[in-house]
Design an enzyme around this catalytic site. Structure first.
Site, short mmCIF file in Angstrom:
data_model
loop_
_atom_site.label_atom_id
_atom_site.label_comp_id
_atom_site.label_asym_id
_atom_site.label_seq_id
_atom_site.Cartn_x
_atom_site.Cartn_y
_atom_site.Cartn_z
N ASP A 61 0.86 -1.19 0.00
CA ASP A 61 0.00 0.00 0.00
C ASP A 61 0.90 1.24 0.00
OD1 ASP A 61 -1.77 -2.10 0.55
OD2 ASP A 61 -3.05 -0.84 1.80
N LYS A 104 -6.99 3.52 -3.25
CA LYS A 104 -7.43 3.50 -1.85
C LYS A 104 -7.65 4.94 -1.39
CE LYS A 104 -5.44 2.09 2.65
NZ LYS A 104 -4.32 1.36 3.28
N LYS A 151 -10.56 0.48 -2.45
CA LYS A 151 -10.41 0.23 -1.02
C LYS A 151 -10.69 1.51 -0.23
CE LYS A 151 -7.10 -1.22 2.56
NZ LYS A 151 -5.75 -1.75 2.85
#
Length: 308
Positions: free
Chosen positions: A145, A208, A244
């Site tokens: 991430d 995300k 996400k």
């Protein structure tokens, strides 16, 4: 494709209006609620990102990822043999080895995700970001991430943003890359859309919303804009990019609403761990309480559920 990026316009009042309608959606009840909650569990990136993380609390997190819902509750729902686990365990790079070794010892194939690239601020030299990514992959992380440099968005340096994300993607190698946009710090919904498109053009497997450390994290207006970008990118390329939301999602009701929104905006095919994740640390505790209530008719005492 800077020509396409420069023409982006987001109708903010319409987005906000749609987001307000989402909050009024009816709550699911009974078996329907239980089914959606179990689906949510399989999409959770169970996360610990604290300065006081130790091998022991990472091990506890890994155990909870493998056994997210008490076995007797799953048996009561006839779901004990369906492989209900969290989607991933997310930790800092220094704790990746602890998580990998714990899950391996448990005979579990849950992937370990690691935040990297100067998380959470992104205020780190690019060379350091790339080195951190490579180390996390070397330690065994199968998902990375990354977090973007917000300054590149705020100053309109779209080519620079593309190149940074592209280099991060190359550093990830075989690992999946989720690109955190830190939407609460991008200034406008138009910037959120543009950053989403740039991140996907540069090879992100997921986009995300947040690091969870910003003042404003995952919100429905931001989610709508990012999902519309994903849909547009899919129409243009045929490539499905995951979504996400992360940060501030703490209740079972919120989790179900996000699932319903993904279904409405992107379709049922996105409701899998391969294309949808929930970034959360405390959400699982509330979901397990709701499952407990569904099975027994009463809420659990504090000692009746393992720590999430």
């Amino acid at each position: 494709e800077l020509g396409r990026i420069s023409k982006v316009y987001v109708n903010r009042p319409a987005v906000v209006r749609h987001a307000e309608q989402i909050k009024k959606w009816k709550t699911l009840k009974g078996n329907w609620q239980a089914a959606w909650l179990l689906k949510a569990v399989t999409c959770i990136d169970l996360t610990t990102l604290s300065g006081d993380d130790t091998p022991s609390n990472v091990q506890r997190l890994c155990f909870k990822a493998k056994h997210p819902i008490r076995e007797d509750l799953l048996k009561a729902l006839d779901m004990h043999d369906k492989g209900i686990t969290a989607a991933a365990v997310c930790v800092y790079p220094a704790r990746v080895s602890d998580a990998v070794n714990t899950l391996k010892a448990a005979g579990c194939n849950i992937p370990v995700a690691s935040v990297a690239a100067g998380f959470p601020s992104g205020q780190t030299p690019l060379e350091t970001k790339l080195a951190e990514i490579r180390l996390a992959v070397e330690y065994g992380a199968r998902e990375i991430d990354i977090v973007i440099s917000r300054s590149l968005v705020l100053t309109g340096q779209w080519e620079g943003l593309y190149e940074e994300i592209r280099l991060c993607r190359a550093a990830c190698g075989e690992a999946h890359m989720k690109t955190i946009l830190a939407t609460g710090e991008l200034g406008s919904l138009a910037n959120v859309y543009k950053a989403s498109m740039i991140a996907m053009m540069a090879g992100s497997d997921f986009i995300k919303t947040s690091t969870g450390k910003e003042v404003e994290n995952a919100t429905f207006p931001v989610g709508i804009v990012m999902m519309r970008a994903i849909k547009e990118y899919y129409w243009q390329t045929g490539y499905k990019v995951g979504f996400k939301p992360a940060g501030g999602i703490r209740t079972a009701k919120e989790a179900i609403t996000w699932l319903m929104l993904v279904k409405e905006e992107l379709g049922v095919e996105w409701l899998t761990p391969e294309l949808f994740r929930l970034g959360a640390s405390s959400l699982l505790g509330d979901i397990e309480q709701q499952i407990f209530y569904h099975v027994t008719g009463s809420y659990p005492l504090q000692h009746e559920l393992a720590m999430a």
